[in-house]
Write a protein that holds these residues in place. Sequence first.
Motif, short mmCIF file in Angstrom:
data_model
loop_
_atom_site.label_atom_id
_atom_site.label_comp_id
_atom_site.label_asym_id
_atom_site.label_seq_id
_atom_site.Cartn_x
_atom_site.Cartn_y
_atom_site.Cartn_z
N ASP A 1 29.07 67.11 69.76
CA ASP A 1 28.09 66.14 70.24
C ASP A 1 26.99 65.88 69.21
N GLU A 2 26.86 66.78 68.24
CA GLU A 2 25.77 66.67 67.27
C GLU A 2 26.23 66.54 65.83
N VAL A 3 27.39 67.15 65.51
CA VAL A 3 27.81 67.24 64.11
C VAL A 3 29.27 66.84 63.97
N ASP A 4 29.55 65.97 63.01
CA ASP A 4 30.93 65.59 62.71
C ASP A 4 31.55 66.47 61.63
N VAL A 5 30.74 66.84 60.62
CA VAL A 5 31.26 67.59 59.47
C VAL A 5 30.23 68.61 59.01
N VAL A 6 30.71 69.80 58.65
CA VAL A 6 29.89 70.81 57.99
C VAL A 6 30.43 70.97 56.57
N PHE A 7 29.55 70.87 55.58
CA PHE A 7 30.00 71.01 54.20
C PHE A 7 28.89 71.64 53.37
N ASP A 8 29.16 71.91 52.12
CA ASP A 8 28.14 72.50 51.25
C ASP A 8 28.19 71.83 49.89
N VAL A 9 27.05 71.84 49.21
CA VAL A 9 26.92 71.21 47.91
C VAL A 9 26.18 72.15 46.97
N PRO A 10 26.37 71.98 45.66
CA PRO A 10 25.60 72.79 44.71
C PRO A 10 24.13 72.38 44.72
N LEU A 11 23.24 73.35 44.84
CA LEU A 11 21.82 73.05 44.92
C LEU A 11 21.32 72.36 43.66
N GLU A 12 21.89 72.70 42.52
CA GLU A 12 21.40 72.17 41.25
C GLU A 12 21.60 70.66 41.13
N MET A 13 22.48 70.08 41.94
CA MET A 13 22.72 68.65 41.85
C MET A 13 21.46 67.84 42.15
N PHE A 14 20.52 68.45 42.86
CA PHE A 14 19.30 67.72 43.23
C PHE A 14 18.26 67.69 42.12
#
Length: 265
Positions: A175-188
């Motif tokens: 009901d709240e989330v379609d996908v859970v994923f992770d990204v490299p913090l350094e990309m920001f």
Amino acid sequence: MGNLARAASETLRELANRLRLYESLLGLQVDHKEEKGSDLFTDSKDGANDQSQCAHNDDCCCCPIKPTRKRRAAVLVCLFEGHGGELRVILTKRSMKLSSYPGDVALPGGKMEEHDKDDATTALREATEEIGLDPELVQVVANLEPFFSQHLFEVIPVIGLLTKIEDFTPSPNADEVDVVFDVPLEMFLKEENHRCEEREWLGWKYILHVFDFRPEQETFRICGLTARILIRVASIVFQQPPSFDLHTPDFRQLQQVLEDIRPKT
């Protein structure tokens, strides 16, 4: 928030110390009493912070930041080490069923409820509800300065470390989330996959930072409040500014305006 001392790497220990130092320089009060018996991130010689308890008292006049529960929210910036040793952060794609911001990328989190004792409780509760993250797997190490949303919510980034990512099996609430994923913090901090869009709000022109993350088939667009928070977190963690121009003034300069016009409770 469990005792994860044996699983913590040296990288995460150093990171926790850096974040705690940053928090202390801000003067924020956070209750880490559940961690005081743990030697995970703090020296066992450190004493309890006697002032931490007053941060949960709405009538307290000595705390630098007091909860305004009706207009306060918290998000969990959950960091862990990837297989290559890189720091990564957990994100969600909001459900298309939601009436507000359907399909947007967000950090787990939400509004502070009356029974939440502090911001960490709010962030962990929301993460449990949204993605099935067990609070016992997360070690909360710091709160950052407040960010303000366009809905005049004061949003507190709560940084937590997940030392055993293999123990976390995402279980998104449909009901709240379609996908859970992770990204490299350094990309920001990098120019790659980053762009700027000019926007206007309440008569103010500002720059919206947008990051495109393409793991395989789907492209995730990370922008707005989530991007602003993660740029700040990455700058603190890696102790360097982003490689791109922040284009001052940007949305962060509206925070004081928002504070001035926010409904008083």
